[in-house]
Design an enzyme around this catalytic site. Structure first.
Site, PDB file in Angstrom:
ATOM      1  N   ASP A 170       0.917  -1.383   0.005  1.00 22.27           N
ATOM      2  CA  ASP A 170       0.051   0.007   0.144  1.00 22.27           C
ATOM      3  C   ASP A 170       0.986   1.202  -0.051  1.00 22.27           C
ATOM      4  O   ASP A 170       1.848   1.196  -0.376  1.00 22.27           O
ATOM      5  CB  ASP A 170      -0.900  -0.137   1.196  1.00 22.27           C
ATOM      6  N   ASP A 226      -6.205   4.455  -5.993  1.00 18.51           N
ATOM      7  CA  ASP A 226      -6.666   5.121  -5.005  1.00 18.51           C
ATOM      8  C   ASP A 226      -6.868   6.716  -5.425  1.00 18.51           C
ATOM      9  O   ASP A 226      -6.420   7.325  -6.310  1.00 18.51           O
ATOM     10  CB  ASP A 226      -5.771   5.330  -3.543  1.00 18.51           C
ATOM     11  N   CYS A 265     -10.379   2.489  -5.476  1.00 17.00           N
ATOM     12  CA  CYS A 265     -10.361   2.734  -4.240  1.00 17.00           C
ATOM     13  C   CYS A 265     -10.454   4.232  -4.214  1.00 17.00           C
ATOM     14  O   CYS A 265      -9.677   5.134  -5.041  1.00 17.00           O
ATOM     15  CB  CYS A 265      -9.112   2.386  -3.409  1.00 17.00           C
ATOM     16  N   ASP A 324     -13.104   1.978   3.830  1.00 20.75           N
ATOM     17  CA  ASP A 324     -12.020   1.972   4.815  1.00 20.75           C
ATOM     18  C   ASP A 324     -12.257   1.744   6.280  1.00 20.75           C
ATOM     19  O   ASP A 324     -11.690   1.515   7.133  1.00 20.75           O
ATOM     20  CB  ASP A 324     -11.541   3.508   5.002  1.00 20.75           C
TER      21      ASP A 324
HETATM   22  C1  GLA Z   1      -7.017   5.487   1.389  1.00 27.80           C
HETATM   23  C2  GLA Z   1      -7.349   4.046   1.474  1.00 27.80           C
HETATM   24  C3  GLA Z   1      -6.853   3.279   2.209  1.00 27.80           C
HETATM   25  C4  GLA Z   1      -5.147   3.436   2.194  1.00 27.80           C
HETATM   26  C5  GLA Z   1      -5.019   4.868   2.462  1.00 27.80           C
HETATM   27  C6  GLA Z   1      -3.332   5.063   2.091  1.00 27.80           C
HETATM   28  O1  GLA Z   1      -7.539   6.093   2.855  1.00 27.80           O
HETATM   29  O2  GLA Z   1      -8.790   3.845   1.476  1.00 27.80           O
HETATM   30  O3  GLA Z   1      -7.390   1.816   1.981  1.00 27.80           O
HETATM   31  O4  GLA Z   1      -4.622   2.963   1.017  1.00 27.80           O
HETATM   32  O5  GLA Z   1      -5.743   5.760   1.650  1.00 27.80           O
HETATM   33  O6  GLA Z   1      -2.941   6.421   2.273  1.00 27.80           O
END
Ligand code: GLA
Length: 683
Positions: free
Chosen positions: A296, A418, A466, A488
């Protein structure tokens, strides 16, 4: 005729004369334009119809021309033989003496001629970590109900781009229901209007143009997003199943494949990791039976703008090169380490965004969306902004930078895309002053252009949509992605509701559901490990934790659970969903997934990758009340005459459930108790 009667036949344009004697024009319209000479009405005449075959689908086009102006509209309707969904969209073009302003350009705008004493609407609403709440109301006579999404990138939160309109009473199993979902990741508007006497109901869905008219030059084509329509005379459950089947078969790039059990690093390490942290996580997920590791946020940026433990989310977006201080051997090394363990490798990116504290923003301040005379409104970390995707140079740069990263990982199998900021500075230095309102539509077209380029170059790579969780939960993005990060909020109790809502439109295989630590990081709620697994098993199950934080007995439990999940995965991910008991109405929720292969239900032969799942799987998920709860379920997904045996899986202490015909009885033992059953047909 069908193709849902050629997508309900008409298209309501502003200014059309209503039948003689009414002395009125169509005012509530799906299409409204100001001509180059200032005139405001449209008088469209049907010019012709054509039908063609497109890879097994039937596409009907209906062409219209204005009686006096060189203004043309073409409606398209696409249908398939293996599902009851149809897609419809509209192309608008003209050759007037100057630009035309489009005040509305809906994908779909028709009267739905179904007599009903009451008309109701179901939609999904929410915000960060509270996605997909089911919201319902009636549309009274003489009312217009409008559902409008948020502005810009996290469009699914305020109002998801889909809705169900019911004509008369409806529930899961009965009633006449029209499902309407827009394939659009930008702003949307959906409206239902009833006439004063309730005899006429009009339904509209399209891009939300309250952000300003779209200026269309002569010779250019404005193509609306596609709207997907589903009609059911057997209630909402059937609408959902048709949407699910259509999305798997005709929309998602890998909709017919089984999606992997993965571990995503975010909640396990946040920004704080070394190579060793990540290889330890790989060891852990491998031991539990997982199939993929996803890195991530926190792997990129350089020097003072490195996205590291200190800067966290304040720096580095836009600087798509690996942080060599943190990961000296690069991403290729990590992917190789994953491969050595038999795991696939995936990576998080946030390509639509930039931090003011980044090398990219220093180099190209003109690439940030902003209004010239206003101070910047800053997002996440106090530094986050949206890039100007209307500008092809911006898209080229992001494509080329990320393409270099992807090329350094030959085995790349998955991208988490994202998007953590709304469009709050709606101005573009690329668009001329008189085209600023075009930004909203052109941004999304730019986004799709980039997604399509990545997809064309690496078609085998799976993508997760996302946007701070479920902000990109829409069928527009799912043309390029195989799943969305549902929320989240990974608290399983909250997820029972969120996943129930998402399932109204989106298939289980597209719903990323991860087992996380207890107490939960978002809500601090403590829940049993079994409950966390059972809730995650209702979609595409994965992990979001550091396996070293699990005790040895929990690792053993996880191994069995993953193996059970793999067994039921073809039925969960590819089967037909029957929602048996709503968490909004009961102290528990119950879901049933039916594998159609042996005629247990009405489903397709959907068993991705050639694997066959059990005939049916039933989940019973308790909520938070304390006492014992007797549960009696009517297994509506079973054929009336089906004779099945039942066995409970993922249970150290089975519930002793009894199945008689289609009736399943058991007792839940207290808060956050849950049970999963496999049904095997024995006749
Ligand atoms: C967002 C995404 C999370 C994660 C964070 C990383 O909030 O929804 O799953 O990837 O960013 O900064």
């Amino acid at each position: 005729m069908s193709g849902l009667e050629i997508a309900l036949a008409g298209y309501l344009a502003f200014g059309q004369l209503l039948p003689q004697g009414q002395h009125e024009i169509v005012k509530h319209a799906g299409l409204q334009a100001i001509h180059a000479d200032g005139a405001v009405t449209l008088r469209l005449r049907e010019e012709g119809k054509a039908v063609r075959d497109e890879n097994g689908a039937t596409v009907t086009t209906v062409r219209y021309k204005d009686e006096r102006y060189p203004f043309e509209v073409t409606r398209h309707v696409k249908s398939w033989s293996d599902c009851d969904a149809v897609e419809t969209w509209v192309e608008i073009k003209h050759s007037e003496d100057g630009p035309v302003k489009l005040l509305r350009a809906d994908s779909f705008a028709s009267a739905v001629d179904v007599p009903a004493k009451e008309v109701g609407v179901l939609s999904l609403t929410g915000k960060w970590a509270r996605e997909a709440n089911v919201s319902e109301s009636k549309v009274a006579n003489g009312q217009i109900v409008e559902l409008a999404s948020k502005a810009g990138t996290r469009n699914a939160w305020e109002s998801n781009a889909a809705m169900m309109v019911s004509f008369g009473p409806s529930d899961e199993e009965s009633g006449q229901v029209l499902g309407v979902a827009l394939e659009w990741t930008g702003t949307t508007s959906r409206r239902i209007r009833r006439s004063w006497d309730g005899k006429r109901t009009e339904v509209f869905a399209g891009v939300d143009m309250t952000t300003g008219p779209y200026t269309l030059d002569p010779g250019k084509v404005f193509t609306t997003p596609r709207a997907v329509l589903v009609w059911s005379a057997k209630g909402r459950g059937e609408v959902s199943r048709q949407f699910h089947r259509w999305a798997r078969n005709h929309l998602m790039p890998h909709g017919r494949e089984l999606h992997p059990v993965l571990l995503n690093s975010w909640e396990g390490s946040y920004f704080s990791f070394t190579e060793k942290t990540l290889t330890d996580m790989m060891d852990g997920v491998k031991e539990m039976g997982g199939e993929m590791f996803v890195l991530d946020d926190g792997w990129f940026g350089r020097g003072k703008y490195a996205r590291d433990d200190k800067n966290q989310d304040k720096t580095g977006l836009g600087d798509w090169y690996v942080n060599e201080e943190k990961l000296p051997r690069g991403l290729g090394y990590l992917a190789d380490e994953a491969a050595r363990r038999g795991l696939k490798f995936g990576l998080w990116v946030e390509p639509e965004m930039v931090n003011t504290r980044s090398w990219l923003a220093e180099e190209h301040p003109e690439w940030l969306l902003r209004e010239e005379k206003r101070p910047l409104a800053l997002g996440r970390g106090g530094t986050q902004l949206v890039l100007d995707y209307t500008n092809p140079a911006v898209r080229d740069r992001i494509f080329s930078d990320l393409d270099k990263v992807y090329s350094s990982i030959p085995s790349l199998a998955y991208i988490k895309w994202d998007s953590n900021q709304n469009i709050v500075n709606p101005g573009s230095t690329f668009l001329p002053a008189d085209r600023q309102p075009n930004l909203w539509y052109d941004y999304t077209i730019g986004l799709y252009d980039l997604l399509a380029r990545f997809q064309a170059k690496r078609p085998h790579v799976m993508v997760q949509a996302c946007a701070s969780g479920g902000g990109h939960m829409d069928f527009g993005f799912l043309r390029y992605a195989d799943e969305f990060w549902t929320s989240d909020d990974t608290d399983p109790y909250m997820r029972v509701f969120i996943q129930w809502g998402a399932s109204q439109f989106y298939p289980a295989c597209a719903m990323a559901c991860h087992v996380t630590a207890s107490p939960n990081h978002q809500t601090k709620r403590e829940t049993p490990l079994k409950y966390r697994f059972d809730v995650a098993m209702c979609g595409r199950m994965g992990f979001e934790l550091h396996p070293k934080d699990l005790k040895p007995d929990e690792i053993e439990f996880a191994k069995r659970a993953v193996s059970d999940y793999k067994r039921i995965r073809p039925t969960v991910q590819q089967g037909d969903l029957y929602r048996l008991a709503s968490p909004y109405e009961n102290p528990y929720s119950a879901l049933m997934y039916v594998n159609g292969e042996r005629g247990t239900g009405n489903g397709e032969r959907g068993t991705g990758n050639g694997e066959r799942g059990p005939d049916a799987v039933v989940f019973v998920l308790g909520l938070k009340d304390n006492g014992e709860k007797p549960v009696s379920l009517n297994l509506t997904g079973l054929a009336e005459n089906a004779n099945c045996k039942i066995s409970e899986i993922n249970a150290a202490d089975p519930h002793g459930a009894a199945l008689e015909g289609r009736n399943l009885r058991l007792t839940l033992r207290g808060p956050y108790d849950s049970a999963v059953f496999v049904l095997t047909r024995i006749d």
